[in-house]
Design an enzyme around this catalytic site. Structure first.
Site, PDB file in Angstrom:
ATOM      1  N   SER A  56       0.863  -1.182   0.000  1.00 18.22           N
ATOM      2  CA  SER A  56       0.000   0.000   0.000  1.00 18.22           C
ATOM      3  C   SER A  56       0.896   1.227   0.000  1.00 18.22           C
ATOM      4  O   SER A  56       2.079   1.133   0.347  1.00 18.22           O
ATOM      5  CB  SER A  56      -0.845  -0.030   1.273  1.00 18.22           C
ATOM      6  OG  SER A  56      -1.460   1.213   1.530  1.00 18.22           O
ATOM      7  N   TYR A  69      -2.377  -1.184  10.361  1.00 17.63           N
ATOM      8  CA  TYR A  69      -2.471  -1.443   8.927  1.00 17.63           C
ATOM      9  C   TYR A  69      -1.172  -1.036   8.219  1.00 17.63           C
ATOM     10  O   TYR A  69      -0.584  -1.819   7.471  1.00 17.63           O
ATOM     11  CB  TYR A  69      -3.662  -0.690   8.318  1.00 17.63           C
ATOM     12  CG  TYR A  69      -3.755  -0.856   6.825  1.00 17.63           C
ATOM     13  CD1 TYR A  69      -4.336  -1.986   6.272  1.00 17.63           C
ATOM     14  CD2 TYR A  69      -3.251   0.118   5.959  1.00 17.63           C
ATOM     15  CE1 TYR A  69      -4.415  -2.152   4.896  1.00 17.63           C
ATOM     16  CE2 TYR A  69      -3.322  -0.036   4.594  1.00 17.63           C
ATOM     17  CZ  TYR A  69      -3.901  -1.170   4.060  1.00 17.63           C
ATOM     18  OH  TYR A  69      -3.961  -1.332   2.699  1.00 17.63           O
TER      19      TYR A  69
END
Length: 173
Positions: A56, A69
């Protein structure tokens, strides 16, 4: 092998559900590691294979309100970079794909679909794949699809952490 399973438990660290975060750590770290460990020996035997691990833009940016995350995605990028080094001179290519906001069910499931992050420069999954696939096949180590995402990562490397922290908190509102 495409390691693309993932989800997010977003919010301030003291307010998020620890059980969900442990599941996220298991999925993003443990399962990616285990699956890759099981598949790579077969690829090694054939001296051919492709592995894409989906990270990401959060892989590069420690994100307040998204701490676990981002940390799991940083692991995926680090893991991928190490494997890339191990297999660089073989027929096995390891790629870390680090997209930003992408139009999937991810945001809705994490209840972040109305944040600034998912209002601007959201990419369609087909566009991400069209950019990533040829680079994966060529053995590129890192793929960051989209100019917005490339700029985001570039600036995150040169701005002080205090500034990136403030921007991240704003983007997640």
């Amino acid at each position: 092998l495409v390691n693309n399973a993932g989800f997010n438990e977003c919010g301030l660290f003291t307010d998020t559900d620890m059980e969900q975060e442990m599941k996220m750590i298991d999925l993003h770290i443990r399962f990616v590691t285990q699956l890759t460990k099981r598949i790579l020996p077969m690829m090694k035997k054939n001296n051919y294979g492709r592995v894409v691990n989906v990270g990401s833009t959060g892989s590069f940016i420690p994100s307040p309100s998204d701490a676990v995350y981002s940390a799991t995605k940083a692991y995926i990028m680090s893991f991928s970079n190490a494997l890339y080094g191990e297999f660089k001179r073989t027929g096995i290519k390891i790629t870390s794909l680090c997209p930003g906001a992408t139009e999937t069910e991810f945001a809705a499931k994490a209840n972040i679909q109305d944040t600034l992050l998912f209002k601007y420069a959201v990419m369609k999954p087909d566009s991400v794949v069209e950019i990533a696939y040829p680079k994966l096949m060529k053995g590129k180590r890192l793929v960051i699809p989209g100019i917005y995402n490339k700029l985001l990562i570039f600036f995150s490397k040169i701005l002080p952490v205090g500034v990136t922290n403030s921007l991240t908190i704003t983007m997640m509102k």
